[in-house]
Write a protein that holds these residues in place. Structure first.
Motif, short mmCIF file in Angstrom:
data_model
loop_
_atom_site.label_atom_id
_atom_site.label_comp_id
_atom_site.label_asym_id
_atom_site.label_seq_id
_atom_site.Cartn_x
_atom_site.Cartn_y
_atom_site.Cartn_z
N LYS A 47 0.73 -0.97 -0.23
CA LYS A 47 0.30 -0.04 -0.25
C LYS A 47 1.04 1.26 -0.01
O LYS A 47 1.77 1.34 0.97
CB LYS A 47 -0.91 0.53 1.18
N THR A 48 0.82 1.95 -0.82
CA THR A 48 0.87 3.54 -0.62
C THR A 48 0.05 4.29 -1.34
O THR A 48 -0.19 4.77 -2.65
CB THR A 48 2.41 2.91 -2.29
N GLY A 49 -0.34 5.73 -0.13
CA GLY A 49 -1.13 6.45 -0.26
C GLY A 49 -2.20 5.88 -0.52
O GLY A 49 -2.80 4.85 0.41
N SER A 50 -2.80 6.19 -0.90
CA SER A 50 -4.79 5.30 -1.85
C SER A 50 -4.43 4.07 -2.26
O SER A 50 -5.75 3.73 -2.76
CB SER A 50 -5.63 6.94 -2.16
N LEU A 51 -3.04 3.90 -2.65
CA LEU A 51 -3.10 2.81 -3.75
C LEU A 51 -2.58 1.79 -3.46
O LEU A 51 -1.57 1.91 -2.13
CB LEU A 51 -2.34 3.35 -4.65
N THR A 52 -3.12 0.74 -3.29
CA THR A 52 -3.39 -0.93 -2.85
C THR A 52 -3.25 -2.02 -4.45
O THR A 52 -3.63 -1.46 -5.14
CB THR A 52 -3.90 -1.48 -2.16
N PHE A 53 -1.22 -2.64 -3.76
CA PHE A 53 -1.31 -3.24 -5.25
C PHE A 53 -1.21 -4.92 -4.72
O PHE A 53 -0.76 -4.69 -3.40
CB PHE A 53 -0.20 -2.67 -6.17
N SER A 54 -1.52 -5.82 -6.04
CA SER A 54 -1.65 -7.06 -5.17
C SER A 54 -1.06 -8.43 -6.45
O SER A 54 -0.98 -7.38 -7.43
CB SER A 54 -2.56 -7.75 -4.46
N LEU A 55 -0.11 -9.07 -6.35
CA LEU A 55 0.46 -10.47 -7.05
C LEU A 55 0.55 -11.20 -6.66
O LEU A 55 1.22 -11.61 -5.51
CB LEU A 55 1.42 -9.39 -7.86
N GLY A 56 0.05 -12.15 -8.04
CA GLY A 56 0.13 -13.95 -7.01
C GLY A 56 -0.34 -14.29 -7.98
O GLY A 56 -1.01 -14.40 -9.26
N ALA A 57 0.45 -15.53 -7.92
CA ALA A 57 0.79 -16.73 -8.75
C ALA A 57 0.36 -18.19 -8.27
O ALA A 57 0.86 -17.91 -7.41
CB ALA A 57 2.34 -16.76 -9.47
#
Length: 337
Positions: free
Chosen positions: A266-276
């Protein structure tokens, strides 16, 4: 008075990890009844709304999600959809300090011209010794032990054993210090057993889990065990799951294994995810991947994107176990309450 000078960089990082651990756990934590009936990919990030009505505590939360899906494999390209779900519980305390109540989860989905509604209901009684549950509780142990859901609309396929329980059954969830234990047995005698352990250590938040299920898949007996590990460090979460499943039926016997891994930040208002995910059943491969992003517009309101891919064609002795090849992008406007 707080002495800010005492917050060294190491202590600040430990505090940040603890806060991020609580935030990442929010979609999967149980409510006041001590368990969750929502086993869907879409789950609210918000704390439930609560009120007292004549000595009965009522809690409710949910999600509305208006979405647009682009199918890279199909012929129809873009198609709109809508998902709305909610979970409500009502509980009161007896004279012996036990809590008794009921919980209900319902979900409506409109997709490509079709409308579906699904729901789960359960009763519970709990105290300092834990919570006994009964009803449509087949997903309770899975929710206790699973990897964290991806950000936005990221959904990682094949990320558990294939065998399932019947919908109706009974079970138990208990908290003992940093450890939680859970168990469910269904109307057919199949069962789930789960264990998780989590606590902050230094500047990291750690969580480990184990899940054993005896269930059924395509008239085959399934015995599956899955282990998970999770670490929150700073503003990022990393997790890993590995599992083995034995399938036995008159038509075939098969060994399946799989590994799944994920990352969120999470950075500021953004949340990222990556899965494999990668797995094999008698040498036949299954793969999947998921990328997601969530942008928080205001409290409860967010923009979400997910790109999901899955590919598996597994056939044994003429019996089709898995047949799926999909790549899609899903964008949505979501409101959590």
């Amino acid at each position: 008075m707080v002495q800010f000078s005492a917050l060294t960089p190491l202590r600040l990082m430990a505090l940040s990890s603890a806060i991020m651990g609580a935030q990442f756990a929010a979609p999967d934590t149980a409510h006041a009844q001590g368990f969750s009936l929502n086993s869907d990919a879409l789950s609210s990030l918000e704390e439930p709304l609560a009120t007292d009505i004549g000595g009965v505590t009522v809690e409710v939360n949910g999600v509305t999600d208006a979405r647009l899906t682009y199918d890279f494999e199909g012929m129809d390209d873009f198609h709109p959809g809508f998902i709305g779900n909610f979970e409500v519980s009502a509980a009161t305390q007896l004279g012996n300090r036990w809590n008794v109540g009921v919980a209900y989860f319902g979900q409506y989905q409109h997709d490509d011209g079709s409308d579906t509604y699904s729901d789960n209901v359960a009763g519970f009684v709990g105290g300092s010794w834990g919570t006994l549950v009964g009803g449509e509780v087949s997903g309770v142990v899975r929710e206790e032990t699973r990897r964290r859901r991806g950000a936005g609309n990221a959904v990682l396929a094949f990320d558990e054993g294939l065998g399932q329980l019947s919908n109706w059954g009974g079970g138990y969830v208990g908290q003992f210090g940093p450890a939680r234990v859970s168990a469910v047995i269904d109307e057919d005698g199949d069962f789930d057993l789960g264990f998780t352990w989590s606590r902050p250590i230094g500047n990291k938040d750690l969580r480990f889990g184990a899940h054993y299920r005896h269930g059924e898949f395509l008239n085959a007996d399934s015995n599956a065990i899955t282990g998970t590990a999770e670490i929150v460090y700073g503003s990022s979460l990393y997790d890993l799951a590995a599992g083995y499943e034995r399938l036995e039926s008159p038509a075939f016997n098969a060994d399946r294994w799989f590994v799944s891994a994920g990352w969120q930040t999470k950075t500021g208002s953004l949340t990222f995810s990556l899965g494999a995910h990668y797995g094999e059943t008698e040498g036949q491969e299954e793969t999947s991947g998921a990328f997601g992003v969530r942008y928080d517009v205001a409290r409860g309101l967010s923009l979400n994107l997910g790109i999901n891919h899955s590919d598996a064609q597994v056939t044994l002795n003429g019996v089709e176990l898995l047949n799926r090849e999909e790549t899609e992008a899903v964008g949505s406007l979501r409101f959590d309450f």
